[in-house]
Enzyme design. Structure first.
Site, mmCIF file in Angstrom:
data_model
loop_
_atom_site.group_PDB
_atom_site.id
_atom_site.type_symbol
_atom_site.label_atom_id
_atom_site.label_comp_id
_atom_site.label_asym_id
_atom_site.label_seq_id
_atom_site.Cartn_x
_atom_site.Cartn_y
_atom_site.Cartn_z
ATOM 1 N N GLU A 136 0.826 -1.216 0.000
ATOM 2 C CA GLU A 136 0.000 0.000 0.000
ATOM 3 C C GLU A 136 0.857 1.263 0.000
ATOM 4 O O GLU A 136 2.068 1.198 0.202
ATOM 5 C CB GLU A 136 -0.936 -0.020 1.218
ATOM 6 C CG GLU A 136 -0.205 -0.145 2.527
ATOM 7 C CD GLU A 136 -1.101 -0.679 3.657
ATOM 8 O OE1 GLU A 136 -1.786 -1.684 3.456
ATOM 9 O OE2 GLU A 136 -1.070 -0.066 4.741
ATOM 10 N N LYS A 138 2.678 4.591 1.093
ATOM 11 C CA LYS A 138 3.196 5.150 2.349
ATOM 12 C C LYS A 138 2.946 6.650 2.288
ATOM 13 O O LYS A 138 3.648 7.395 1.610
ATOM 14 C CB LYS A 138 4.685 4.842 2.509
ATOM 15 C CG LYS A 138 5.214 5.284 3.852
ATOM 16 C CD LYS A 138 6.598 4.745 4.116
ATOM 17 C CE LYS A 138 7.065 5.075 5.516
ATOM 18 N NZ LYS A 138 7.008 6.500 5.838
ATOM 19 N N ASP A 140 2.752 10.474 3.179
ATOM 20 C CA ASP A 140 3.758 11.308 3.831
ATOM 21 C C ASP A 140 3.093 12.537 4.454
ATOM 22 O O ASP A 140 2.995 13.589 3.833
ATOM 23 C CB ASP A 140 4.798 11.725 2.780
ATOM 24 C CG ASP A 140 6.037 12.303 3.419
ATOM 25 O OD1 ASP A 140 6.187 12.175 4.648
ATOM 26 O OD2 ASP A 140 6.858 12.874 2.688
ATOM 27 N N TYR A 249 -4.847 3.319 7.660
ATOM 28 C CA TYR A 249 -4.141 2.154 7.126
ATOM 29 C C TYR A 249 -4.048 0.988 8.101
ATOM 30 O O TYR A 249 -3.504 -0.039 7.778
ATOM 31 C CB TYR A 249 -2.732 2.553 6.662
ATOM 32 C CG TYR A 249 -1.904 3.253 7.727
ATOM 33 C CD1 TYR A 249 -1.420 2.548 8.821
ATOM 34 C CD2 TYR A 249 -1.633 4.610 7.644
ATOM 35 C CE1 TYR A 249 -0.689 3.184 9.803
ATOM 36 C CE2 TYR A 249 -0.892 5.250 8.621
ATOM 37 C CZ TYR A 249 -0.427 4.531 9.703
ATOM 38 O OH TYR A 249 0.293 5.151 10.685
ATOM 39 N N LYS A 345 11.254 2.663 0.441
ATOM 40 C CA LYS A 345 11.375 4.117 0.283
ATOM 41 C C LYS A 345 11.706 4.459 -1.167
ATOM 42 O O LYS A 345 12.601 3.853 -1.763
ATOM 43 C CB LYS A 345 12.495 4.643 1.188
ATOM 44 C CG LYS A 345 12.188 4.478 2.663
ATOM 45 C CD LYS A 345 11.273 5.565 3.165
ATOM 46 C CE LYS A 345 12.047 6.509 3.979
ATOM 47 N NZ LYS A 345 11.516 7.526 4.694
ATOM 48 N N CYS A 439 14.599 47.881 -11.155
ATOM 49 C CA CYS A 439 14.107 46.783 -11.990
ATOM 50 C C CYS A 439 15.235 46.283 -12.902
ATOM 51 O O CYS A 439 15.877 47.088 -13.583
ATOM 52 C CB CYS A 439 12.931 47.277 -12.828
ATOM 53 S SG CYS A 439 12.407 46.068 -14.056
ATOM 54 N N CYS A 442 13.987 47.470 -16.683
ATOM 55 C CA CYS A 442 13.853 48.862 -17.142
ATOM 56 C C CYS A 442 14.515 49.858 -16.196
ATOM 57 O O CYS A 442 14.432 51.062 -16.424
ATOM 58 C CB CYS A 442 12.372 49.199 -17.332
ATOM 59 S SG CYS A 442 11.480 49.282 -15.770
ATOM 60 N N CYS A 457 8.153 46.372 -9.782
ATOM 61 C CA CYS A 457 8.526 47.434 -10.705
ATOM 62 C C CYS A 457 7.215 48.149 -11.052
ATOM 63 O O CYS A 457 6.289 47.520 -11.564
ATOM 64 C CB CYS A 457 9.155 46.826 -11.955
ATOM 65 S SG CYS A 457 9.203 47.995 -13.323
ATOM 66 N N CYS A 462 7.188 48.573 -18.648
ATOM 67 C CA CYS A 462 8.460 47.843 -18.534
ATOM 68 C C CYS A 462 8.442 46.656 -19.504
ATOM 69 O O CYS A 462 7.487 45.868 -19.525
ATOM 70 C CB CYS A 462 8.611 47.361 -17.092
ATOM 71 S SG CYS A 462 9.803 46.058 -16.855
#
Ligand code: IVH
Length: 703
Positions: A136, A138, A140, A249, A345, A439, A442, A457, A462
């Site tokens: 099944e 795992k 996280d 589970y 894993k 910026c 520009c 900006c 620009c």
């Protein structure tokens, strides 16, 4: 074995220690334990890991192996002799009904074959007999234990140190996938403990972080941290905002009224999962498989490893459990984990790399995003060389410097993410990161509004912003110009054909036809997509203009309330804020936008080129008649529908006055069931108050 190249980024203590590990004596073992305890503390207590999970596991396995070979050297305080700890003083602690143990880890077929050999030995299973393994996902996230008594959820707890957990009942009650009541009594179960993992969907996590970034809050490192953190919120209302989901589970404990253990009444692990699914829990049983023999286990694990990214939740491996409960009983437990189960894993999604440089990108509203350029590293099969650093505050809070070793993590489609800089490995040559004041495109001086995390900006013209704005303008959510994507915009801009939005509507198709890779057909196709887009409702046009804070929702509201886009020139702040869901910030931005003669000119130019600026049928609110068949009802679709897609069904229901909801609860009026309906149907039946409808019955409402 621990490889040299995995040492990059380890702290000096670990590196030194690894030099001495080859000759094993009691002293080295003590050191190894110290290093592991230190890393556990960094991970669990400080939440600031210095090494990747894989690196930690390598050290842990090394210790385990040495102890297995030299049982006389095991000490009661060895990390192998306890389960990990997440207890703090904020919550009261409660004992688990049976200890919540950890899992041993495996990484390849060889490890799995060793596990299979051990099971055979312990269970005296003949060589030629394949063992049934339940394989099944795992999950996280954050572990939980739920206690039910007399069918009611009476307690929720975190895993804590495995023996005692933190009492988080109110928070678990906010999680919709956890039934507050389940019919355990039908199975003669008076008291039960159900174990599972609480998760956040990757897309929800992404939204959560986007919201946090907007609000200038620190970002969550990954879905796991935000789920585990969500479980431990002081205010259950905050926990519920995280939209947590619980998968279960394991049934850790089940007793009848007389205190008799009922678990032996079940034959396989699979049946316990089915029982829990029947009781209304989210189990994910359809994602798991009973595999015959360890080779089949391995190929099922690899299959999931390949598709882990496309799965909406974070999974960091698979869990392999002996399916027969009788065989499980023969295998028993160590102090740390059950002998009948092991985790497989997946490849590490964390690695260390060097931060080489920081570049600054200009977004469509002018926000400046710093992007780290790192020494390319491969994480779970993908090479990563650029990582967003979000904003200046992120750089400061992580104390990042150019030349640093950084710990990089990749979780789903959400990240790559810099977890932290490994400042212990600095040698003094690292350089501070200087956030620009102007910026990069520009040179206009950057500004930061109160309450915002990003520097911006402010120059609407620009060049870098205009490019991003044009890319947004043609995109699916905005003007939806079919076939016109980022690469065309960049190419046409480089050719000098696109300087601003109106240029999109005056392209020279004959010139496009002559471009390499084009031809009469594709130029014609582009022309027809652009012609179609010109007729768009004005809600799309408004959204496509990239006015700061003007999202799709407010664009739709404004479009409902204005006959012609240029009428907005006369609107005051109050005209905007008068409308529900339109706030003062976006109102001010709208007023500023239309007060600028260049913007008005740009819109007039677009209108002159044939772009629609008048309200259309699509912009006008649809009035739902009070006689519509589903007025005032809440509705949910489950299972696979045969005559239409899920979205279409929801739109149909909304058009008939219904409100679409996402979970079965006491507030749900109608559940429409398609094929293979699962736990939602069971839950709705159990509630008794929900009207259950077939797809045919639903469709009949519209005839
Ligand atoms: S079984 C006694 N099954 O993994 C059985 N654990 O180290 C021990 N986890 O944090 C656990 N998915 O919460 C099991 N399908 C699954 C799991 C799972 C995630 C977590 C568990 C714990 C860690 C085990």
């Amino acid at each position: 074995m621990y490889k040299k190249d995995q040492q990059k980024g380890l702290n000096a203590q670990t590196k030194d220690f690894l030099k001495t590990i080859e000759t094993v004596g009691a002293d080295q073992l003590t050191d190894l334990r110290k290093v592991l305890v230190y890393h556990e503390w960094r991970y669990y207590v400080l939440n600031e890991p210095l090494v990747s999970d894989y690196e930690y596991d390598s050290l842990y396995k090394q210790l385990e192996k040495i102890e297995q070979d030299n049982p006389g050297l095991i000490t009661p305080d060895s990390p192998t002799q306890r389960v990990s700890n997440d207890l703090t003083s904020d919550f009261s602690s409660v004992p688990h009904l049976t200890p919540m143990l950890s899992l041993g880890n495996s990484y390849n077929l060889e490890d799995l074959s060793d596990f299979d050999t051990q099971i055979r030995k312990m269970g005296k299973v003949p060589e030629d007999e394949k063992i049934d393994y339940h394989v099944e996902l795992k999950f996280d996230g954050g572990s939980i234990a739920l206690v039910y008594e007399n069918d009611l959820l009476v307690r929720g707890a975190t895993r804590g140190n495995g023996v005692k957990g933190e009492e988080i009942t109110s928070n678990t009650k906010t999680i919709p996938s956890i039934p507050l009541k389940a019919q355990f009594s039908k199975h003669k179960i008076h008291k039960a403990e159900i174990r599972g993992e609480v998760l956040i969907r990757k897309d929800v996590f992404k939204q959560l972080n986007e919201q946090r970034q907007k609000e200038g809050l620190t970002l969550f490192a990954n879905p796991r941290n935000s789920a585990a953190g969500g479980l431990r919120m002081k205010d259950p209302k905050d926990a519920s905002k995280r939209k947590l989901v619980a998968f279960v589970y394991q049934m850790g404990f089940a007793q009848d009224k007389d205190g008799k253990n009922l678990l032996p009444g079940l034959k396989t692990h699979r049946t316990t999962l089915e029982l829990m699914a029947n009781l209304g829990f989210k189990v994910g049983e359809d994602l798991s498989k009973v595999c015959k023999g360890i080779k089949e286990v391995f190929s099922f694990c690899k299959k999931w490893e390949e598709k882990r990214e496309s799965y909406p939740y974070e999974i960091d491996g698979m869990v392999i459990k002996v399916n027969s409960l009788a065989l499980q009983e023969k295998c028993g437990f160590t102090a740390h984990h059950p002998r009948w189960a092991i985790a497989f894993k997946f490849k590490a999604k964390q690695a260390s790399s060097t931060l080489l440089d920081v570049e600054y990108q200009v977004g469509k509203v002018g926000s400046i995003t710093p992007v780290a350029k790192i020494e390319p590293v491969s994480l779970a099969g993908v090479t990563i060389s650029s990582i967003s650093l979000h904003n200046e505050e992120f750089i400061t809070s992580k104390d990042l410097k150019i030349g640093d070793q950084v710990l990089v993590e990749r979780a789903g489609d959400v990240i790559p993410y810099i977890v932290k800089s490994l400042s212990d490995s600095r040698d003094g040559s690292e350089m501070p990161i200087e956030f620009p004041t102007n910026c990069p495109s520009c040179q206009t001086a950057l500004v930061k509004s109160e309450g915002e995390a990003a520097w911006r900006c402010p120059n609407y013209d620009c060049e870098a912003q205009v490019l991003q704005r044009m890319i947004h303008h043609v995109s699916k959510d905005a003007m939806d110009i079919d076939g016109f994507g980022r690469s065309y915009v960049e190419r046409f801009q480089a050719l000098g054909w696109l300087k601003n939005l109106p240029d999109i509507y005056r392209l020279d198709y004959a010139a496009i036809e002559d471009l390499e890779g084009f031809g009469a057909k594709s130029a014609q196709k582009l022309r027809s997509s652009i012609e179609t887009a010109k007729k768009n409702p004005i809600k799309r046009l408004l959204y496509s203009l990239v006015i700061h804070h003007l999202g799709k929702k407010v664009s739709t509201i404004l479009a409902k309330n204005v006959d012609h886009v240029l009428d907005l020139q006369n609107w005051t702040i109050e005209d905007y804020t008068h409308l529900k869901d339109v706030g003062p910030v976006v109102a001010q931005n709208m007023v500023d936008f239309f007060a600028n003669a260049d913007h008005v000119e740009m819109l007039k130019e677009m209108e002159g080129l044939g772009v629609n600026l008048s309200q259309t049928e699509d912009d006008r609110p649809k009035v739902i008649s009070q006689d519509a068949p589903l007025v005032g009802k809440s509705i949910l679709f489950t299972g696979s529908l045969q005559t239409m897609g899920r979205k279409e069904a929801q739109e149909k229901a909304a058009g008939a006055g219904a409100r679409n909801v996402s979970a079965v609860s006491g507030k749900l009026d109608i559940l429409v069931v398609g094929e293979k309906a699962g736990s939602k149907l069971k839950k709705a039946r159990a509630l008794g108050s929900v009207q259950i409808m077939t797809e045919e019955e639903f469709n009949a409402l519209f005839n």
